[in-house]
Enzyme design. Sequence first.
Site, mmCIF file in Angstrom:
data_model
loop_
_atom_site.group_PDB
_atom_site.id
_atom_site.type_symbol
_atom_site.label_atom_id
_atom_site.label_comp_id
_atom_site.label_asym_id
_atom_site.label_seq_id
_atom_site.Cartn_x
_atom_site.Cartn_y
_atom_site.Cartn_z
ATOM 1 N N HIS A 289 0.954 -1.139 0.004
ATOM 2 C CA HIS A 289 -0.066 0.135 -0.050
ATOM 3 C C HIS A 289 0.705 1.326 0.072
ATOM 4 C CE1 HIS A 289 -3.873 -1.887 0.797
ATOM 5 N NE2 HIS A 289 -3.139 -2.791 1.484
ATOM 6 N N LYS B 240 -8.829 13.518 4.634
ATOM 7 C CA LYS B 240 -7.872 12.192 4.616
ATOM 8 C C LYS B 240 -6.693 12.591 5.754
ATOM 9 C CE LYS B 240 -6.858 13.806 0.254
ATOM 10 N NZ LYS B 240 -6.853 12.300 -0.612
ATOM 11 N N ARG B 241 -6.222 11.392 6.250
ATOM 12 C CA ARG B 241 -4.932 11.616 7.159
ATOM 13 C C ARG B 241 -4.113 13.007 6.749
ATOM 14 N NH1 ARG B 241 -4.597 7.650 11.384
ATOM 15 N NH2 ARG B 241 -2.499 8.841 11.883
ATOM 16 N N LYS C 64 0.364 14.369 1.090
ATOM 17 C CA LYS C 64 -0.966 14.516 0.763
ATOM 18 C C LYS C 64 -1.290 16.190 0.600
ATOM 19 C CE LYS C 64 -2.728 10.552 3.334
ATOM 20 N NZ LYS C 64 -3.665 9.797 2.141
ATOM 21 N N THR D 237 -8.920 6.444 -1.947
ATOM 22 C CA THR D 237 -10.157 5.701 -2.167
ATOM 23 C C THR D 237 -11.409 6.609 -1.887
ATOM 24 O OG1 THR D 237 -10.006 4.749 0.221
ATOM 25 C CG2 THR D 237 -9.738 3.082 -1.673
ATOM 26 N N LYS E 247 -14.839 7.636 -4.079
ATOM 27 C CA LYS E 247 -16.190 8.032 -3.027
ATOM 28 C C LYS E 247 -16.647 9.388 -3.730
ATOM 29 C CE LYS E 247 -14.405 5.105 0.804
ATOM 30 N NZ LYS E 247 -13.560 5.685 1.853
HETATM 31 C C1 26Q Z 1 3.273 0.421 10.522
HETATM 32 C C2 26Q Z 1 4.152 0.129 11.519
HETATM 33 C C3 26Q Z 1 3.844 0.518 12.965
HETATM 34 C C4 26Q Z 1 2.719 1.246 13.042
HETATM 35 C C5 26Q Z 1 1.910 1.702 11.986
HETATM 36 C C6 26Q Z 1 2.071 1.150 10.762
HETATM 37 C C7 26Q Z 1 1.307 1.459 9.737
HETATM 38 C C8 26Q Z 1 -0.212 1.466 9.781
HETATM 39 C C9 26Q Z 1 -1.010 1.755 8.933
HETATM 40 C C10 26Q Z 1 1.509 1.606 8.488
HETATM 41 C C11 26Q Z 1 0.792 2.061 7.428
HETATM 42 C C12 26Q Z 1 -0.566 2.327 7.554
HETATM 43 C C13 26Q Z 1 -1.701 2.439 6.686
HETATM 44 C C14 26Q Z 1 -1.366 2.828 5.296
HETATM 45 C C15 26Q Z 1 -2.525 3.172 4.534
HETATM 46 O O1 26Q Z 1 -3.810 3.528 4.780
HETATM 47 N N1 26Q Z 1 -2.291 3.386 3.125
HETATM 48 C C16 26Q Z 1 -3.190 3.757 2.130
HETATM 49 O O2 26Q Z 1 -3.968 2.540 1.781
HETATM 50 C C17 26Q Z 1 -4.838 2.987 0.793
HETATM 51 C C18 26Q Z 1 -5.726 1.585 0.491
HETATM 52 O O3 26Q Z 1 -4.951 0.753 -0.480
HETATM 53 C C19 26Q Z 1 -4.552 3.820 -0.372
HETATM 54 O O4 26Q Z 1 -5.569 4.130 -1.099
HETATM 55 C C20 26Q Z 1 -3.866 4.925 0.078
HETATM 56 O O5 26Q Z 1 -3.336 5.656 -1.006
HETATM 57 C C21 26Q Z 1 -2.785 4.315 1.055
HETATM 58 O O6 26Q Z 1 -2.020 5.578 1.502
#
Ligand code: 26Q
Length: 798
Positions: free
Chosen positions: A348, A527-528, A533, A635, A639
């Site tokens: 991702h 978004k975050r 971004k 995503t 929407k």
């Molecule tokens: C990793 C290690 C330690 C703590 C947290 C994490 C962690 C947690 C969540 C790393 C990444 C995430 C989430 C990533 C994420 O949401 N990515 C998004 O995924 C979407 C679905 O595929 C995409 O549409 C977005 O572009 C992408 O940013």
Amino acid sequence: MSKEVLKGAVLSHLKYTLGKDADHATIYDWRVALSQAVRDRIVDPWFEATRTAYRADAKRVYYLSMEFLIGRLLEDAMVNTGVLDEAKAVFDELGLPFDRVIHNEPDAALGNGGLGRLAACFLESLSTLGIPAYGYGIRYEHGLFRQRFENGWQIEEPEDWLTQEHVWEFERPEASFEIGFGGNVHNNGGRAVWRPQEAVIAQAFDTPVIGWQGRWANTLRLWGALPKKVLDLGRFNAGDYSGAAEVEALARTISRVLYPDDTSDAGKALRLKQEYFFTAASLRDILRRFEQDHTDWRDLPKKVAIQLNDTHPAIAGPELVRLLTDERGMEFEDAVDVARGCLNYTNHTLLPEALERWSEGLMGYLLPRHLELIDQIDALHARQYPSRTVTAREHGEVKMGELSFIMASRVNGVSALHTELMKETVFKDLHTLHPERIVNQTNGVTPRRWLRSCNPALSTLITDTIGEGWVRDAEQLLQLEPHIGDAGFLDRFAAAKHTNKVQLSNWVGRNLGVKLDPDAMFDIQIKRIHEYKRQHLNILETIALWQEMRDHPNADWTPRVKVFGGKAAPGYHFAKQIIHLINSVARVVNNDPVTSKWLKVIYPPNYNVTLAERLIPAADLSEQISTAGKEASGTGNMKFALNGALTIGTLDGANVEIREHVGAENFFLFGMTAQEVMERRAVEGHAAEAIAADPRLARAIDSLRNGTFADGDHDRFRGIADNLAISDYFLVCSDFTDYWRASREVDSAFRDSGHWWRMAALNTARSGWFSSDRTIQGYAKDIWNAASQMSANTLAAE
Ligand code: 26Q
């Protein structure tokens, strides 16, 4: 189900399940009683689906994810079981506010953002399509933190969705496994035996996930951590009361909180424990189910497809090999083949700081046997591919992306552009060795929640025009196109949007005390908060626009409402400064008597799934402005388009495909391409050059330094100003001028309302491809080799 039957069920649950008299019931009681009544409708199709899959000995899909951002479940369940209208009627008859009952439900926020929400959309689509599947994750006691603002700063508060009874889950004490950590590895006659030093119990909690029209339901199985021993009676009797409870507290810690980080690797032992905890429990459950009626482990890949949602469950590779060799006697190389036959990995992100790595020290301490196996897996791969240059271990760290790749049959990206970049950058070498392994599966969103349920005004118009088939088969939205030429349809389309904007304006008035004009353009970025971004690009443009309005108060400005929403990771200082800046600009701009009739800035706190469901249907303009090459897919962009908002965006992630589908003439493109971004970054002084070339940009940045938005404090936003003027890694300055140009193009387009509504309606008509049903069909065919069992489901046949 008739209204009378539903009413009877609600009243009966109120009385016999909750023990409440209707005269004294609270909104909470009514919500729980209604949920119980709706839940009862799901149980039979759920059992039937389980039985059908079992009878057919069908291949099951197992979706392993650290996050499931499901949001509220009651409305979704009512929409999918087709009882929403009846429920409304029941509550009207009882004289109770139906809206308040629905909004009484807490959001299940067991995820950070895109990745977690994608998992939730996938589960719903798997059920709608009738593909036997389980979602596996962690039952966090506390989901993503609640956000509030204090003087414009983000303050985090714990989220406590589980303090109320969670109506939708079934506790399964019989489905529990012991999960070990630490200890050491012994050799027992050539077989490795891992003797963990400590252990906790993983106990299952099941939530049924019902598909459209209630024809199939799959299971979301979340693991809660429990102590092996509830109380250390020895210590208790010796008077050490807190010590006695300590063991329990430590065990429960594992499923206590969701890590609130959506990119950076926190590198914490607890995070690794969480990852192993849920992965190991899920694999044991999967093997147990297989073992019920199979004996040959080599058949496992015929019956089991496991999808790793990013690298968070990557320990599944070595764990599955361990279960097959150490615990079931298979030869190592055969076990690797079988494990790889089952496993697939979705990437991702390409951001280097977001690629998970664990130190060997920590991994060797918590999972000593797995570290050995990772070495053996790596060595085997090196023997098989002597030309390789990549390893899963490097500089004293285990690289989870490489490990996942080596242990997977298929590796996929989440948009066409992202998948190509994976091949060219992060996984270049592994892709050369395994050119067939990387495939693309562009993300999607479920049209049930993200149109049918969140946007009743537009859904009704669509169904009146082309029938209800689009809810199951979203590409039928294309049938709207011939109607777009007729004025009656466009008027109704505009009216639906207007209804949603009035509703949002009322909500903003009540909750934020800001009065909005529903005829203004609603321009939304949710978004975050992340540098890549580029919420700061948006707020800089807002500042420049405000300055321009003040310079030319007699010009004919297009009224705009800029809406922001999103949380920053608690330790992400720069993101928190951006939040502070947006709130500070809002305070100045909204109170400016000269400009406030044209420009408002709104930042509702605590953006979550429920707020998204409120905002997206009311959007005219969708901001998708990340630095090209950085957003894997997005995503939210899908929407918005589905709900008839136009996009202003870069050629990044799935924006590229959205533009192709809706037509370039119905999309506001700006900015550099991913290729141009890489070249531009190499130009020394790119930021200074861009600022020198655009007086509006220079003035906007200057306003960060002269105290305009900081009560005269010159230092408050200096960090942001310096970042932009000096490093500007994400090229905000270099893209600013073109963003400004595109924004003014949006202004004039919005004034030509006939043309605008045509473009908006075309966005809805042509966005059906972005249904997660299409995505799941892609995974089922290209990755899982799994099929729908819905026609075999006897309930459905009735
Ligand atoms: C990793 C290690 C330690 C703590 C947290 C994490 C962690 C947690 C969540 C790393 C990444 C995430 C989430 C990533 C994420 O949401 N990515 C998004 O995924 C979407 C679905 O595929 C995409 O549409 C977005 O572009 C992408 O940013």
